[in-house]
Design an enzyme around this catalytic site. Sequence first.
Site, PDB file in Angstrom:
ATOM      1  N   SER A  92     101.317  -3.604 -66.075  1.00  0.00           N
ATOM      2  CA  SER A  92      99.973  -3.611 -65.498  1.00  0.00           C
ATOM      3  C   SER A  92      99.173  -2.525 -66.198  1.00  0.00           C
ATOM      4  CB  SER A  92     100.025  -3.350 -63.988  1.00  0.00           C
ATOM      5  OG  SER A  92     100.627  -4.431 -63.322  1.00  0.00           O
ATOM      6  N   LYS A 168      94.847  -9.755 -63.404  1.00  0.00           N
ATOM      7  CA  LYS A 168      95.799  -9.225 -62.421  1.00  0.00           C
ATOM      8  C   LYS A 168      95.161  -8.127 -61.582  1.00  0.00           C
ATOM      9  CE  LYS A 168     100.231  -7.185 -61.454  1.00  0.00           C
ATOM     10  NZ  LYS A 168     101.549  -6.722 -61.911  1.00  0.00           N
ATOM     11  N   LYS A 237      97.502   1.494 -57.921  1.00  0.00           N
ATOM     12  CA  LYS A 237      97.277   1.534 -59.359  1.00  0.00           C
ATOM     13  C   LYS A 237      96.464   0.331 -59.814  1.00  0.00           C
ATOM     14  CE  LYS A 237     100.348   0.180 -62.392  1.00  0.00           C
ATOM     15  NZ  LYS A 237     101.486   0.058 -63.322  1.00  0.00           N
TER      16      LYS A 237
END
Length: 290
Positions: A92, A168, A237
């Site tokens: 990510s 995402k 995050k």
Amino acid sequence: MRIAFIGLGAMGRPMATHLLAQGFDLRVNDANAGLADTFGDAWASSPDEAARGAAVAVTMLPNGHIVRDVILGSGGVADALGSGGIVVDTSSSDAGGTVALGEELKARGISLIDAPVSGGVPLAAEGKLTLMVGGTDEAAFTAAQPVLEALSAKLMRVGGLGAGHAAKAINNAIAAAIFAVTSEGVDMGARFGLDPAALLEVINASSGRSGISEGLFPSQVLSRKFALGFGLPLMAKDVALADKLRDELGLKLPMIEATHRQMQAALAALGQQADFTDYFRFNEQTASAG
């Protein structure tokens, strides 16, 4: 075709193990040298050793800064891969940073594909993750496709380089916002005297329903299990990455900004071991603070 796999954490380890079980010629590396015995002959002592002779290098690392260092730093993957190599970043990572990294790798003749994952550890072990793939280099995608398909049950190409990481982050920011507002509504109803289960039944039969209200609230919140298996630090995050992208685009998006603040506040209050669904407990605590 030899594959290098760098990063054997909670997600990377089952992904790499699955690729080995599928018969891929794999060399792996992680900062935790204690994993050497687990992977036996597949273990490499450094990222560049893992990538030497590989056609594709897959990274699954904590953030984009670490990805960049592992690829371009001293003894990194890029030097070992050389021109014609392909890097697939399943971490990510920051979408803007991915675009910049792709330009630097392109100058070396190396292609970059971003392919962040969704699905959690059990699906990683089964090769049934969802992959959101960014990049327009068709030759690189075709070469990496067998690896991508081995890891996924659903492979979605979402746009140019960085689009996978952007998709995402945006998706998880939306999910976090929905979880937060659903937490507020259910808690407010309970304080008024509504049975949370009855209120949730109303929500799920009405316009307030979502995958979160239908899935996570019955299984994790009403049961007070708070054990989804997706950590609050990871969600925080991803929301931070979405808010960073918002800032880079010069946009004012108050819901994304507020969700970022809320996730950071929850993380500070609950700690690094908290499950994402523990956010409901944080909401209960802060709603009574005034």
